[in-house]
Structure formats: structure tokens, C-alpha cells
Design a protein around this motif. Sequence first.
Motif, PDB file in Angstrom:
ATOM      1  N   ALA A 257      -7.450  22.790   2.189  1.00 52.42           N
ATOM      2  CA  ALA A 257      -7.928  22.125   3.398  1.00 52.42           C
ATOM      3  C   ALA A 257      -6.853  21.263   4.047  1.00 52.42           C
ATOM      4  O   ALA A 257      -6.858  21.059   5.264  1.00 52.42           O
ATOM      5  N   ASP A 258      -5.901  20.755   3.242  1.00 53.74           N
ATOM      6  CA  ASP A 258      -4.829  19.944   3.810  1.00 53.74           C
ATOM      7  C   ASP A 258      -3.649  20.786   4.275  1.00 53.74           C
ATOM      8  O   ASP A 258      -2.671  20.254   4.811  1.00 53.74           O
ATOM      9  N   GLY A 259      -3.718  22.104   4.072  1.00 54.40           N
ATOM     10  CA  GLY A 259      -2.688  23.001   4.560  1.00 54.40           C
ATOM     11  C   GLY A 259      -1.386  22.975   3.789  1.00 54.40           C
ATOM     12  O   GLY A 259      -0.383  23.526   4.244  1.00 54.40           O
ATOM     13  N   ARG A 260      -1.382  22.382   2.592  1.00 52.37           N
ATOM     14  CA  ARG A 260      -0.131  22.261   1.825  1.00 52.37           C
ATOM     15  C   ARG A 260       0.104  23.425   0.878  1.00 52.37           C
ATOM     16  O   ARG A 260       1.259  23.705   0.527  1.00 52.37           O
ATOM     17  N   HIS A 261      -0.967  24.081   0.433  1.00 54.67           N
ATOM     18  CA  HIS A 261      -0.823  25.138  -0.556  1.00 54.67           C
ATOM     19  C   HIS A 261      -1.748  26.315  -0.228  1.00 54.67           C
ATOM     20  O   HIS A 261      -2.729  26.166   0.503  1.00 54.67           O
ATOM     21  N   ALA A 262      -1.405  27.464  -0.809  1.00 51.35           N
ATOM     22  CA  ALA A 262      -2.267  28.642  -0.742  1.00 51.35           C
ATOM     23  C   ALA A 262      -2.190  29.356  -2.077  1.00 51.35           C
ATOM     24  O   ALA A 262      -1.214  29.193  -2.837  1.00 51.35           O
ATOM     25  N   TRP A 263      -3.219  30.149  -2.352  1.00 47.74           N
ATOM     26  CA  TRP A 263      -3.297  30.886  -3.612  1.00 47.74           C
ATOM     27  C   TRP A 263      -3.682  32.332  -3.326  1.00 47.74           C
ATOM     28  O   TRP A 263      -4.539  32.602  -2.481  1.00 47.74           O
ATOM     29  N   VAL A 264      -3.030  33.259  -4.021  1.00 50.91           N
ATOM     30  CA  VAL A 264      -3.275  34.687  -3.841  1.00 50.91           C
ATOM     31  C   VAL A 264      -3.600  35.303  -5.189  1.00 50.91           C
ATOM     32  O   VAL A 264      -2.906  35.043  -6.191  1.00 50.91           O
ATOM     33  N   ALA A 265      -4.640  36.133  -5.236  1.00 44.00           N
ATOM     34  CA  ALA A 265      -5.028  36.821  -6.465  1.00 44.00           C
ATOM     35  C   ALA A 265      -4.245  38.122  -6.602  1.00 44.00           C
ATOM     36  O   ALA A 265      -4.221  38.941  -5.671  1.00 44.00           O
ATOM     37  N   ALA A 278       4.526  23.888   2.743  1.00 43.53           N
ATOM     38  CA  ALA A 278       5.093  22.637   3.242  1.00 43.53           C
ATOM     39  C   ALA A 278       6.491  22.802   3.813  1.00 43.53           C
ATOM     40  O   ALA A 278       7.096  21.829   4.242  1.00 43.53           O
ATOM     41  N   GLY A 279       7.008  24.036   3.819  1.00 48.15           N
ATOM     42  CA  GLY A 279       8.371  24.253   4.282  1.00 48.15           C
ATOM     43  C   GLY A 279       8.461  24.443   5.779  1.00 48.15           C
ATOM     44  O   GLY A 279       7.759  23.803   6.560  1.00 48.15           O
ATOM     45  N   LYS A 283       5.631  28.389   6.726  1.00 47.54           N
ATOM     46  CA  LYS A 283       5.931  29.670   6.075  1.00 47.54           C
ATOM     47  C   LYS A 283       5.864  29.499   4.562  1.00 47.54           C
ATOM     48  O   LYS A 283       6.381  28.530   4.019  1.00 47.54           O
ATOM     49  N   PRO A 284       5.229  30.440   3.841  1.00 50.04           N
ATOM     50  CA  PRO A 284       5.000  30.253   2.408  1.00 50.04           C
ATOM     51  C   PRO A 284       6.275  30.356   1.570  1.00 50.04           C
ATOM     52  O   PRO A 284       7.214  31.068   1.904  1.00 50.04           O
ATOM     53  N   GLU A 285       6.229  29.642   0.450  1.00 48.50           N
ATOM     54  CA  GLU A 285       7.253  29.747  -0.594  1.00 48.50           C
ATOM     55  C   GLU A 285       6.532  29.928  -1.916  1.00 48.50           C
ATOM     56  O   GLU A 285       5.617  29.162  -2.233  1.00 48.50           O
ATOM     57  N   LEU A 286       6.903  30.956  -2.689  1.00 52.26           N
ATOM     58  CA  LEU A 286       6.287  31.183  -3.994  1.00 52.26           C
ATOM     59  C   LEU A 286       6.791  30.133  -4.974  1.00 52.26           C
ATOM     60  O   LEU A 286       7.984  30.062  -5.267  1.00 52.26           O
ATOM     61  N   LEU A 287       5.855  29.309  -5.481  1.00 52.34           N
ATOM     62  CA  LEU A 287       6.210  28.274  -6.444  1.00 52.34           C
ATOM     63  C   LEU A 287       6.156  28.793  -7.868  1.00 52.34           C
ATOM     64  O   LEU A 287       7.070  28.564  -8.664  1.00 52.34           O
ATOM     65  N   THR A 288       5.074  29.463  -8.212  1.00 50.18           N
ATOM     66  CA  THR A 288       4.893  29.966  -9.566  1.00 50.18           C
ATOM     67  C   THR A 288       3.697  30.916  -9.567  1.00 50.18           C
ATOM     68  O   THR A 288       3.000  31.070  -8.552  1.00 50.18           O
ATOM     69  N   PRO A 326      -3.291  18.095  -7.391  1.00 53.80           N
ATOM     70  CA  PRO A 326      -3.200  17.774  -5.964  1.00 53.80           C
ATOM     71  C   PRO A 326      -1.775  17.674  -5.451  1.00 53.80           C
ATOM     72  O   PRO A 326      -1.534  17.850  -4.247  1.00 53.80           O
ATOM     73  N   ALA A 327      -0.815  17.404  -6.320  1.00 60.76           N
ATOM     74  CA  ALA A 327       0.575  17.262  -5.894  1.00 60.76           C
ATOM     75  C   ALA A 327       1.291  18.603  -5.828  1.00 60.76           C
ATOM     76  O   ALA A 327       2.001  18.897  -4.866  1.00 60.76           O
ATOM     77  N   THR A 328       1.086  19.450  -6.846  1.00 56.98           N
ATOM     78  CA  THR A 328       1.834  20.706  -6.943  1.00 56.98           C
ATOM     79  C   THR A 328       1.034  21.925  -6.512  1.00 56.98           C
ATOM     80  O   THR A 328       1.620  22.974  -6.233  1.00 56.98           O
ATOM     81  N   GLY A 329      -0.307  21.806  -6.493  1.00 57.36           N
ATOM     82  CA  GLY A 329      -1.146  22.951  -6.188  1.00 57.36           C
ATOM     83  C   GLY A 329      -1.331  23.908  -7.346  1.00 57.36           C
ATOM     84  O   GLY A 329      -2.016  24.932  -7.209  1.00 57.36           O
ATOM     85  N   VAL A 330      -0.749  23.608  -8.513  1.00 57.81           N
ATOM     86  CA  VAL A 330      -0.825  24.518  -9.657  1.00 57.81           C
ATOM     87  C   VAL A 330      -2.211  24.434 -10.301  1.00 57.81           C
ATOM     88  O   VAL A 330      -2.695  23.338 -10.607  1.00 57.81           O
ATOM     89  N   PRO A 331      -2.885  25.584 -10.496  1.00 60.42           N
ATOM     90  CA  PRO A 331      -4.209  25.577 -11.141  1.00 60.42           C
ATOM     91  C   PRO A 331      -4.095  25.510 -12.667  1.00 60.42           C
ATOM     92  O   PRO A 331      -3.205  26.123 -13.262  1.00 60.42           O
TER      93      PRO A 331
END
Length: 348
Positions: A257-265, A278-279, A283-288, A326-331
Motif C-alpha cells: 500500500a505504501d508503494g515501496r515493495h512488490a511480491w511475485v509468486a 524505491a529506486g 522501477k523494480p529491483e529484485l532484492l531476494t 516493514p523495512a525490507t519487505g522480506v516475508p
Amino acid sequence: MADSGGGRRAYIGSFTSEGGAGLTAAAVDPVSGALTVLGRTVAVPDPSFLALAPGSGILYAVSETPDGAVAAFSVAEGGTPRLLAEPVPVGGDAPTHLAVAAGYVFTANYGSGSVSVLPLGPDAVPDAGGRGVRGHRGSGPDPERQAGPHAHCVVADAGWRWLLTVDLGTESVRVCRLDHSGAVPRHEVPMPAGTGPRHLAFHPGGDWAYVVNELESSVTACHWDDDTGALEPVGRTPTRPPGARGDNFPSALAVSADGRHAWVANRGDDTIAVLSLAGDGGKPELLTTVSCGGHWPRDLAVDTAGRHLHVANQRSGDVARFDLDPATGVPHQGGSLSVAAPSCVVFD
């Protein structure tokens, strides 16, 4: 809508043809995000995708069958969703996705490569008498998956001015104007060759849209202009790390909702790709990537509070629950609910 205990609810669609219970309603624990089943119904075969009409207490479900249909359920009372009327044929084969906007239900019909437009009656039930079906034309480079059109996703923008339809077979996104007659086609936007676009989600800021590519394991970032309906692909981001091997077919994407992260299955790798938005301009950046907690994640969704990610693992028969950093978006997985052949999860 709140359940009888005052909390929020989740709704899970599943494939009855694979032993699923059809439509499941569950209470959502406000702290842990854990799901507790309130009721189930098999009133509709293979309700593979669901959508709630905001604030109405009405849930819509496709029936992903050769003679595809859409059904409306009342969920205002809590417990088991109540079918309001017999499912309405959509005039297309194997609807996989739907959207509710501007007094209409729209379905993407994968098998027949078309989009159906059904006006809603005063009882909120789709009206087959006013149904329109718009067939797609075209193909892509993959002779097995793209010999013809395969509409896979329909998404309305936040202002209900535009409807975007994603077609895996024609490798394009069609942009339609929403008006009193439903959706009027405006233009077709080609996506990068060989990617196989499947799913689309908007950034909450309104300037970006993200397209999940099933055949390439990537996400295409697109500039979006909600005044003109212009959609411009500007770059792609992988959903798996370099060197990943084996077949992989990304399915769904969720944006925070804050637009900082996204997740793909990722189906195949059985992972969730964590993307930073956040870049440069979103545009997305794959974190992990992290394990999906099961097998073959067909859908995922963030709950209303924005603190938990829920993943429908179709082949392992569970909806896995993750706490979101909330900081990293990592589940981080916190538990799961056993649901046979789940295909979709939505929250009120």
C-alpha cells in the motif's frame, strides 16, 4: 465487511475439479494474520478467481470451466457465502480473472481469448441479457502457448476510467475506456516478445503499472498516464536470481500500500520474489527470493492491515501466511491454513 466477531475476513477460491472446497470464508486474526475457517460452499465449480465489490458485501467468482460463468455471493452476514442467483454464462471459455467496476463485471476468458462485459442489475447480480463479448486476435512466438489469444487478466484503474486486459497469447495489453456502455477499446500495447504477459497491478502512486511475465520469469515496468490511458513499457526485472535453472512460471503480483515493495509468486521455483520499488521512478529491483511455504503458488495477496502476505499454494493444498518486514519487505513464514487446491485469496 467484518465477521460476526468484529474482525476482517478472507475469501479463498479453489479448484473443485482437483478436490477443492470451492469457496472458503475465513476470519483474519488482527494481530497474527492467522486464518480460521468460517464456512465453505461448492455452489460454483472451479471458482478460481474472486473479487469483492468495495463496501457492498458482494463477492464475485468466476467459474473456470469450458462453459465459463460468473456468480455473485452475499458475504454481509458472515460465515458461509450465500449464492444470490444461478451462475451467469460469460459467453467465453475458461474465465481466469475478473474485475468489478463502474456497474459492470468484466471477465478475462483464457480459453477463448476474449473479455466479457456484464452489467450488474439492481440486485448486484450480473445480467446475461446485456452481456457483451469482445474477442482478441493475434498470436506470439511460442507455438504451444501463443498460437492464439489467451486473455488472462482484467484490471480497472483506481478512478474507474480505464480497463486494462492482459493477453498472454497475443503478448499485449489492451486499454479500454470505461463508460456507460462498459469498456470501449482504445488501443493495444505490445509487450516484449517472448515474455508471455499474465497479470498486471498498478502502483498506488498511479504513475506505474507492473506486468508479470509467465514465459520469461520477469516483470515489465510500464509508465502509466491515467489522463490519456497511455501505457509505455520501459524495462524488465527478473523474478528469479541469476543462474536459476528449470521451468518457472510466475503467476501473480501484489504491491504494498505504501508503494515501496512488490511480491511475485514463482511456480516451479516455489518461491516469492521480493522486489523493491524505491529506486528510479518505481522501477523494480529484485532484492531476494524466499520459499513460498508450499508447492505451485498460484496467487498471493497482502491483507488489509498490510502486515501479512498470504500465498495460495495450489498443489500442496495450503494458504501460507507470512509476516512482512516493514523495512525490507522480506516475508517470514508464520503458519498456514490447509485448503485443497487453492487458487486465489482476497481480503475485505
